[in-house]
Design an enzyme around this catalytic site. Structure first.
Site, mmCIF file in Angstrom:
data_model
loop_
_atom_site.group_PDB
_atom_site.id
_atom_site.type_symbol
_atom_site.label_atom_id
_atom_site.label_comp_id
_atom_site.label_asym_id
_atom_site.label_seq_id
_atom_site.Cartn_x
_atom_site.Cartn_y
_atom_site.Cartn_z
ATOM 1 N N SER A 267 0.836 -1.206 0.000
ATOM 2 C CA SER A 267 0.000 0.000 0.000
ATOM 3 C C SER A 267 0.872 1.259 0.000
ATOM 4 C CB SER A 267 -0.944 -0.045 1.204
ATOM 5 O OG SER A 267 -1.896 0.992 1.150
ATOM 6 N N ASP B 197 -8.685 -3.538 -6.375
ATOM 7 C CA ASP B 197 -8.661 -4.344 -5.144
ATOM 8 C C ASP B 197 -9.519 -3.724 -4.035
ATOM 9 O OD1 ASP B 197 -7.235 -2.166 -4.227
ATOM 10 O OD2 ASP B 197 -5.394 -3.247 -3.792
ATOM 11 N N HIS C 141 -7.574 -5.377 -0.769
ATOM 12 C CA HIS C 141 -6.340 -4.619 -0.586
ATOM 13 C C HIS C 141 -5.479 -5.129 0.570
ATOM 14 C CE1 HIS C 141 -3.751 -1.177 -1.140
ATOM 15 N NE2 HIS C 141 -3.893 -0.814 0.122
#
Length: 689
Positions: A268, A591, A644
């Site tokens: 991320s 995602d 995610h």
């Protein structure tokens, strides 16, 4: 001597017999009273007072409050009972039940690869993303007494429930400096425990760590590069020397593993943080780490990016603009006013926006590249029927595609992702030649302040906007990635001035221009070069097949004291059941957090081969993981998830990471594996390479 016991028993039995007879006699006499009329009258008089009370009690009905208390009591009882079972149950029982339902469970990737003979090889560095790393208190105000050294973020979040306003005060940063407020010190948790679990039972890196352990990794060969994810990237070095610590720890890992280079696995926002680190480490001191232009080539084998928001995420626009995302907007629609009300002194939305806007790192997630990357008023790279036809770009190398069907999450008919924010469904669909957009920045001054704004105890920059200024923002109708920054600068100038000093969102015309040596450009892959490391590999591993926020339809909220004037219009839906427009949110493939175009473009085109962004020709690979929901509740968050965060528990992704750590190259993995049209979309983006 024998007569003494007899006399005792005779006297004992005699006394008991007499008492029994007396009891019987009294009982018989009491029975006779029942038939006495005088006694009946007395009983009637007594019943006159008792019966109404008894009738009123028996006829009482349950109120709504009783039902609520009963329901809450049942829920709490069931919760505590299940929690007791969870803690008392042997670990083998859930696995036994799951095997009974689904059959034998597959081996975790670490166990599978260990059976194949793979073992730990290159040391591994994990870089967590935003909000997933733990934060603990080292100095606080009086309201935080007893919390020294305890987690404020992560774990049970118990202190949030006990003292929410105190917690908010300590977890927020100073609006002016971007650091902790005076008298408060909150610091990142160190070690693998910093981000193994976000909360009890909710894994982040724990599954990855356990599988790495299966093939021989341990803490001396596995390092969590924890940092304070609230701070701007450069400020983590200014306050905590986090970048210096990462540099020295990587050097130590290489030195203690016979010169074997590290494999870095950022997730991320950690992806952007490590991009910043690579530029910082080769920059001469004191502005940088002074490692030299070949530091990355000497220390890094591969960077395996997971869920990479290389070019930002539209979600950050909604969060900065109205502290909303799709789920929050839907909750707000189902319970109108709930999040806006002052509940126990906690004005939810205002406090959340104030807190979020103090976290400088969130600016890194604002979409980068403008209309060139994200599309314009009448085109977007993901949509086939573009006005101007496909954009001409540079040819890409041949890539392998998956044998499975292409990923498709919704019907894109009538959708234009280039319009990130529209005020009304009409303006999200109408061709740009058929409407005008007045300039909100010049035509209206922000002087007519809202009524009673002085009564607000939670200051936001919206309080300085007048009614005409709010109307002007809505009258502009549509905002693209090229104008969204102007919008944010207009509604929150102080906020964006601080963000602009740490991050940039453009595309460099000339990367050799000395201005790009400033640290605010280092996390933008379109304004900086990759290091000179031709033997290094860069991977982009991300989930697909999930509805991911790509644009929003807004409305002006009803005016009130201290309100946030803009709100996602959840009443707006597309024309078909499978439309990409639902609840005021345009969705695309990704995602759930990062769209495919952001996660995949740089490795599909921007860095593919030798380009001005990748002058040494570092090899890049794309690996997509098509989402599959868990087969049953016992499977938890699933082993094939493309979400995610859940992606870090995806068995296929973990296997790819373990193979790279064990020494495999991208070619050994099979090259690119894609389910979407990321290569076709990338070709439509006309970017000078």
């Amino acid at each position: 001597m024998s007569s003494t016991p007899l006399r005792f028993y005779r006297s004992y039995l005699g006394s008991k017999t007499m008492s029994f007879l007396r009891w019987r006699k009294v009982t018989d006499s009491s029975k006779s009273r029942i038939f006495d009329p005088s006694f009946d009258k007395e009983d009637d008089k007594k019943n006159q007072y008792k019966s109404p009370q008894r009738r009123s009690y028996s006829s009482k009905k349950w109120s709504c409050w009783d039902n609520c208390c009963w329901f809450i009591g049942v829920i709490c009882s069931v919760w505590w009972f299940l929690l007791f079972l969870y803690n008392a149950m042997p670990d083998s029982i859930p696995q036994y039940v799951a095997m009974a339902i689904t059959g034998p469970l597959p081996d975790p990737p670490g166990v599978k690869l260990r059976k194949e003979g793979l073992t730990a090889n290159h040391p591994v560095v994990l870089v967590p993303g935003i909000v997933t790393g733990g934060l603990e208190l080292w100095e606080g105000r009086q309201c935080a007494e007893g919390l020294l050294g305890k987690r404020l973020w992560g774990g049970s979040f118990g202190e949030f429930y006990k003292r929410p306003l105190c917690w908010l005060e300590h977890i927020s940063l100073d609006n002016e400096t971007g650091f902790d407020p005076s008298g408060i010190r909150v610091r990142p948790v160190a070690g693998l425990a910093a981000a193994d679990y976000f909360a009890r039972g909710y894994f982040v890196w724990a599954v990855m760590i356990s599988n790495l352990a299966h093939i021989g990794y341990e803490e001396k060969s596995l390092y969590m590069a924890a940092y304070d994810w609230r701070l701007s990237f450069q400020n983590t070095e200014v306050r905590d020397q986090s970048l210096t610590r990462i540099k020295s720890d990587i050097e130590l890992l290489v030195a203690t593993h016979d010169g074997k280079k590290v494999v870095v696995v950022p997730h991320s926002m950690g992806v952007q943080y490590f991009l910043h680190f690579m530029k910082w480490v080769e920059t001469p001191a004191p502005r940088g780490g002074g490692g030299g232009s070949d530091w990355c080539a000497r220390h890094i084998k591969a960077i395996v990016n997971v869920g990479a928001p290389f070019l930002g995420s539209p979600k950050s626009i909604a969060l900065h603009f109205s502290i909303e995302v799709r789920d929050v907007a839907n909750l707000r629609a189902q319970a109108p006013g709930l999040l806006d009300k002052d509940v126990f002194g906690l004005q939810t939305f205002k406090h959340l926006m104030r807190m979020f806007r103090t976290w400088d790192a969130t600016f890194s997630m604002v979409p980068k590249g403008g209309e060139t990357i994200w599309g314009g008023l009448d085109w977007s790279p993901e949509i086939d029927n573009l006005d101007d036809g496909p954009k001409k770009g540079r040819n890409i190398s041949i890539h392998n595609t998956s044998e499975n069907s292409k990923s498709c999450v919704c019907n894109t008919k009538g959708v234009n992702y280039g319009r990130l924010v529209s005020f009304g469904k009409e303006w999200s669909e109408t061709h740009s030649s058929k409407f005008e957009r007045p300039d909100f920045k010049q035509n209206v001054a922000k002087g007519d302040e809202l009524a009673n704004s002085s009564n607000c105890d939670i200051w936001l920059e919206y309080h300085e906007m007048g009614k005409k200024a709010i109307k002007a923002v809505a009258d502009h109708k549509v905002y693209t990635a090229g104008s969204i920054l102007d919008l944010l600068h207009y509604v929150a100038p102080k906020l964006m001035a601080r963000g602009a000093s740490h991050f940039s969102y453009g595309i460099a015309d000339n990367l050799d221009d000395p201005k790009y040596e400033h640290y605010k450009y280092w996390s933008n892959p379109l304004e900086t070069k990759l290091p000179n490391a031709p033997d290094m590999e860069i991977y982009s591993l991300y989930g697909v097949g999930l509805s991911t926020e790509r644009g929003y339809i807004y409305k002006v909220a009803s005016p009130s004291d201290c309100h946030i004037p803009f709100q996602i219009d959840t009443s707006v839906d597309g024309d078909s059941e499978d439309s990409c427009l639902k609840g005021g949110v345009f969705s695309g493939d990704g995602d759930e957090t990062v769209p495919v175009i952001s996660a995949g473009f740089m490795c599909a085109k921007g860095w593919r081969g030798k380009t001005r962004f990748n002058p040494s020709g570092i090899r890049t690979y794309i690996r997509e993981y098509n989402h599959a929901p868990p087969a049953n509740l016992l499977e938890g968050r699933g082993t094939q998830s493309g979400s995610h965060v859940d992606l870090l528990g995806n068995f296929a992704l973990i296997e790819d990471v373990l193979r790279v750590a064990a020494g495999d190259s991208g070619e050994d993995l099979g090259g690119d594996r894609v389910y979407t049209d990321i290569f076709k979309w990338s070709e439509r983006i006309n970017l000078q390479l």
